[in-house]
Design an enzyme around this catalytic site. Structure first.
Site, mmCIF file in Angstrom:
data_model
loop_
_atom_site.group_PDB
_atom_site.id
_atom_site.type_symbol
_atom_site.label_atom_id
_atom_site.label_comp_id
_atom_site.label_asym_id
_atom_site.label_seq_id
_atom_site.Cartn_x
_atom_site.Cartn_y
_atom_site.Cartn_z
ATOM 1 N N ARG A 49 1.124 -1.376 -0.286
ATOM 2 C CA ARG A 49 -0.211 -0.347 0.256
ATOM 3 C C ARG A 49 0.564 1.547 -0.206
ATOM 4 N NH1 ARG A 49 -3.015 -3.563 3.464
ATOM 5 N NH2 ARG A 49 -4.683 -4.012 2.449
ATOM 6 N N LYS A 71 3.056 12.392 -9.947
ATOM 7 C CA LYS A 71 2.211 11.590 -10.854
ATOM 8 C C LYS A 71 2.767 9.835 -11.391
ATOM 9 C CE LYS A 71 -0.677 15.738 -13.199
ATOM 10 N NZ LYS A 71 -1.193 15.735 -14.270
ATOM 11 N N GLU A 83 9.140 20.026 -23.946
ATOM 12 C CA GLU A 83 8.915 19.952 -22.156
ATOM 13 C C GLU A 83 8.912 21.619 -22.115
ATOM 14 O OE1 GLU A 83 6.227 18.992 -21.407
ATOM 15 O OE2 GLU A 83 6.128 16.634 -21.742
ATOM 16 N N LYS A 97 8.513 23.668 -11.858
ATOM 17 C CA LYS A 97 7.222 22.788 -11.854
ATOM 18 C C LYS A 97 7.092 22.670 -10.724
ATOM 19 C CE LYS A 97 5.036 18.193 -14.169
ATOM 20 N NZ LYS A 97 5.006 17.016 -14.189
ATOM 21 N N GLU A 120 -4.016 18.894 -9.564
ATOM 22 C CA GLU A 120 -4.420 19.323 -10.711
ATOM 23 C C GLU A 120 -6.078 19.922 -10.582
ATOM 24 O OE1 GLU A 120 -2.711 17.392 -13.958
ATOM 25 O OE2 GLU A 120 -4.372 17.820 -15.024
ATOM 26 N N ARG A 179 -2.329 23.338 -11.519
ATOM 27 C CA ARG A 179 -1.538 22.441 -12.144
ATOM 28 C C ARG A 179 -2.298 21.903 -13.853
ATOM 29 N NH1 ARG A 179 0.892 16.942 -9.582
ATOM 30 N NH2 ARG A 179 2.284 16.311 -11.557
ATOM 31 N N ASN A 182 -0.975 21.095 -18.783
ATOM 32 C CA ASN A 182 -1.431 20.468 -19.251
ATOM 33 C C ASN A 182 -1.153 20.869 -21.028
ATOM 34 O OD1 ASN A 182 -1.997 18.193 -18.503
ATOM 35 N ND2 ASN A 182 -3.701 18.987 -17.349
ATOM 36 N N HIS A 231 -0.537 19.321 -24.442
ATOM 37 C CA HIS A 231 -1.158 17.721 -24.759
ATOM 38 C C HIS A 231 -2.237 17.420 -25.238
ATOM 39 C CE1 HIS A 231 2.499 18.418 -22.269
ATOM 40 N NE2 HIS A 231 2.507 17.283 -21.676
ATOM 41 N N HIS A 234 -1.759 15.094 -27.330
ATOM 42 C CA HIS A 234 -2.366 13.897 -26.428
ATOM 43 C C HIS A 234 -2.954 12.738 -28.266
ATOM 44 C CE1 HIS A 234 -1.933 14.046 -22.569
ATOM 45 N NE2 HIS A 234 -0.662 12.812 -22.767
ATOM 46 N N HIS A 288 6.449 11.392 -27.314
ATOM 47 C CA HIS A 288 5.181 12.478 -26.309
ATOM 48 C C HIS A 288 5.636 14.203 -26.832
ATOM 49 C CE1 HIS A 288 2.849 13.606 -22.846
ATOM 50 N NE2 HIS A 288 3.786 13.932 -22.300
HETATM 51 N N1 LIG Z 1 4.923 11.427 -14.278
HETATM 52 C C1 LIG Z 1 4.342 12.966 -14.914
HETATM 53 O O1 LIG Z 1 4.164 13.451 -14.744
HETATM 54 C C2 LIG Z 1 4.129 12.316 -16.751
HETATM 55 C C3 LIG Z 1 5.147 13.537 -17.319
HETATM 56 C C4 LIG Z 1 5.620 13.491 -18.644
HETATM 57 C C5 LIG Z 1 5.550 12.654 -19.383
HETATM 58 N N2 LIG Z 1 5.956 11.885 -18.757
HETATM 59 C C6 LIG Z 1 5.627 10.086 -19.465
HETATM 60 O O2 LIG Z 1 7.002 9.675 -19.530
HETATM 61 C C7 LIG Z 1 7.149 9.046 -21.243
HETATM 62 C C8 LIG Z 1 8.414 9.587 -22.038
HETATM 63 O O3 LIG Z 1 9.344 9.503 -21.060
HETATM 64 P P1 LIG Z 1 10.666 9.489 -22.143
HETATM 65 O O4 LIG Z 1 10.865 10.211 -23.352
HETATM 66 O O5 LIG Z 1 11.536 9.822 -20.829
HETATM 67 O O6 LIG Z 1 11.248 7.890 -22.562
HETATM 68 P P2 LIG Z 1 11.312 6.688 -21.926
HETATM 69 O O7 LIG Z 1 11.414 6.682 -21.000
HETATM 70 O O8 LIG Z 1 10.523 6.126 -23.243
HETATM 71 O O9 LIG Z 1 12.797 6.873 -22.653
HETATM 72 C C9 LIG Z 1 12.776 6.677 -23.391
HETATM 73 C C10 LIG Z 1 14.566 5.721 -24.429
HETATM 74 O O10 LIG Z 1 15.222 5.796 -24.200
HETATM 75 C C11 LIG Z 1 15.837 5.237 -23.416
HETATM 76 N N3 LIG Z 1 16.777 6.081 -22.403
HETATM 77 C C12 LIG Z 1 17.110 6.185 -21.325
HETATM 78 N N4 LIG Z 1 17.671 7.138 -21.000
HETATM 79 C C13 LIG Z 1 18.385 6.691 -21.393
HETATM 80 C C14 LIG Z 1 20.067 7.659 -21.753
HETATM 81 N N5 LIG Z 1 20.185 8.419 -20.549
HETATM 82 N N6 LIG Z 1 21.054 6.808 -22.554
HETATM 83 C C15 LIG Z 1 20.610 6.374 -23.583
HETATM 84 N N7 LIG Z 1 18.902 5.810 -23.132
HETATM 85 C C16 LIG Z 1 18.226 6.075 -22.633
HETATM 86 C C17 LIG Z 1 14.935 3.511 -23.244
HETATM 87 O O11 LIG Z 1 15.400 2.897 -22.711
HETATM 88 C C18 LIG Z 1 14.141 4.538 -24.073
HETATM 89 O O12 LIG Z 1 14.199 3.949 -25.105
HETATM 90 C C19 LIG Z 1 5.751 9.028 -21.149
HETATM 91 O O13 LIG Z 1 5.308 7.547 -20.643
HETATM 92 C C20 LIG Z 1 5.054 10.123 -20.872
HETATM 93 O O14 LIG Z 1 3.263 9.598 -20.599
HETATM 94 C C21 LIG Z 1 4.988 11.218 -17.864
#
Ligand SMILES: NC(=O)c1ccc[n+]([C@@H]2O[C@H](COP(=O)([O-])OP(=O)(O)OC[C@H]3O[C@@H](n4cnc5c(N)ncnc54)[C@H](O)[C@@H]3O)[C@@H](O)[C@H]2O)c1
Length: 354
Positions: A106, A128, A170, A205, A215, A219, A223, A226, A230, A242
């Site tokens: 939990r 999140k 971003e 942020k 949110e 907050r 978006n 987005h 999206h 993304h």
């Molecule tokens: N929680 C939140 O508030 C929030 C906000 C924005 C986005 N997100 C989420 O984030 C995700 C996208 O994240 P992302 O863009 O980091 O993509 P990702 O996590 O898929 O990473 C991108 C690629 O880079 C590789 N990688 C990661 N770090 C590396 C490094 N240092 N060197 C080489 N390769 C590396 C990973 O293995 C992957 O193939 C989406 O699912 C989105 O929904 C969440």
């Protein structure tokens, strides 16, 4: 360097060059790390705890089924409720690890060590966590803030250029939410990444999330880009990353804001935006594919019990303004039709010109 955050903020935020083992949890801990980072982590002299999980999780596997074996693994160890989980990876890995930490017994403590620019500038901060369902992205999740965020810019060395660009969107979003035209223009120039940009994004942020953790109001400004983003991301079959989809959504939002009678953005912003986004033009889905996705947006406002319907629903949209903070407005999904058409025309024109 520890960044200053608002008093009582749930997460300590550190921005460093090289990883520092002193910032790892005191007491029992384990790790869920991106396999791609395993070597860099070891080379930086960082310890690998017993029972660490090194995983490769593509965006398509950001699913509940991915975390179940992790939970089973922790239960077998067994991981104590006072232990801390460290997430080392991009947004997919940190969203899933945070979700798993929120579910295990939990809720146990976790730290996040983001390794993509997108995760450093945005995804890792704010509590999140989540996974996708077949009906859409991030439809299941929990608010579960990490105790500590440690962003180490040296870990970005191996990040593919496409993912550096992806994270940059971003940052541009952060600048436009605040109406910071000069910063947005600087971000759109070709040139090396500056650590100060990440610092600025994290500080901004942290402030927003602290004032509105669930949110309920402010907050939602995060978006920006987005809503259309999206829809374009899903309609491209996730061929758009993304951040790339958010970039397209940002230009769309600038155009929509102008159509809604807000102060227009100058060509000194719109032209570099168009130039940077032009290579993505072939991935922009036709309007007919975007409309139903917009009507199903998580931010769509439906009458209680009503099913998502493009003709009656309204979406909470964020509209940017040059020199002033962005504003929120409820608009019908159809309001995006004209910005979508203009976006396509501008990017196609630019890609023909180049
Ligand atoms: N929680 C939140 O508030 C929030 C906000 C924005 C986005 N997100 C989420 O984030 C995700 C996208 O994240 P992302 O863009 O980091 O993509 P990702 O996590 O898929 O990473 C991108 C690629 O880079 C590789 N990688 C990661 N770090 C590396 C490094 N240092 N060197 C080489 N390769 C590396 C990973 O293995 C992957 O193939 C989406 O699912 C989105 O929904 C969440």
């Amino acid at each position: 360097m520890r960044l200053s955050t608002p008093g009582g903020f749930a997460t300590e935020v550190f921005l460093l060059e090289a990883p520092d083992r002193e910032l790892l949890p005191v007491g029992a801990w384990t790790l869920v790390g991106d396999l791609r980072l395993r070597e860099a982590w070891a080379q930086a002299g960082m310890p690998e705890p017993e029972h660490a999980l090194w995983v490769a999780v593509p965006e398509e596997e950001k699913k509940l089924r991915t975390v179940i074996p992790w939970l089973e693994h922790w239960a077998r160890i067994p991981l104590h409720r006072d232990a801390t989980v460290v997430a080392l990876g991009g947004g997919v890995l940190s969203d899933l690890t945070g979700l798993a930490a929120s579910l295990f017994l939990r809720g146990i403590a976790w730290q996040v060590w983001p390794t993509t620019l997108l995760a450093m500038a945005d995804a890792a901060l704010g509590g999140k966590t989540g996974a996708d369902l077949s009906a859409g992205k991030n439809l299941v999740g929990a608010f579960h803030a990490p105790r500590r965020l440690v962003a180490c810019t040296d870990l970005l060395a191996g990040l593919p250029e496409r993912h550096v660009q992806n994270g940059l969107w971003e940052l541009v979003k952060t600048a436009l939410i605040q109406g910071e035209l000069a910063w947005a223009q600087e971000l759109l120039q070709e040139g090396p990444l500056k650590v100060a940009w990440v610092e600025r994004a994290l500080a901004f942020k942290a402030g927003v999330v602290h004032r509105d953790p669930r949110e309920a109001g402010e907050r939602r400004l995060l978006n920006l880009g987005h809503t259309l983003g999206h829809a374009l991301e899903a309609a491209s079959g996730y061929r758009l990353l993304h951040g790339e989809a958010v970039g397209l959504g940002l230009l769309g939002s600038c155009l929509l804001a102008e159509e809604q009678g807000l102060k227009p953005f100058p060509p000194s912003l719109l032209e570099p935006l168009v130039k940077r986004l032009a290579p993505l033009a072939p991935q922009i889905a036709p309007w007919a594919d975007c409309l139903p996705l917009l009507a199903r947006d998580k931010k769509a406002l439906h009458a209680p019990g009503a099913s998502p319907d493009a003709s009656t629903s309204q979406i909470q949209c964020v509209l940017p303004r040059p020199g002033e903070p962005a504003v929120q407005r409820a608009l019908p999904p159809a309001a995006w039709e004209s910005p979508h058409a203009r976006l396509l025309a501008l990017l196609h024109q630019e890609s023909v010109r180049v």
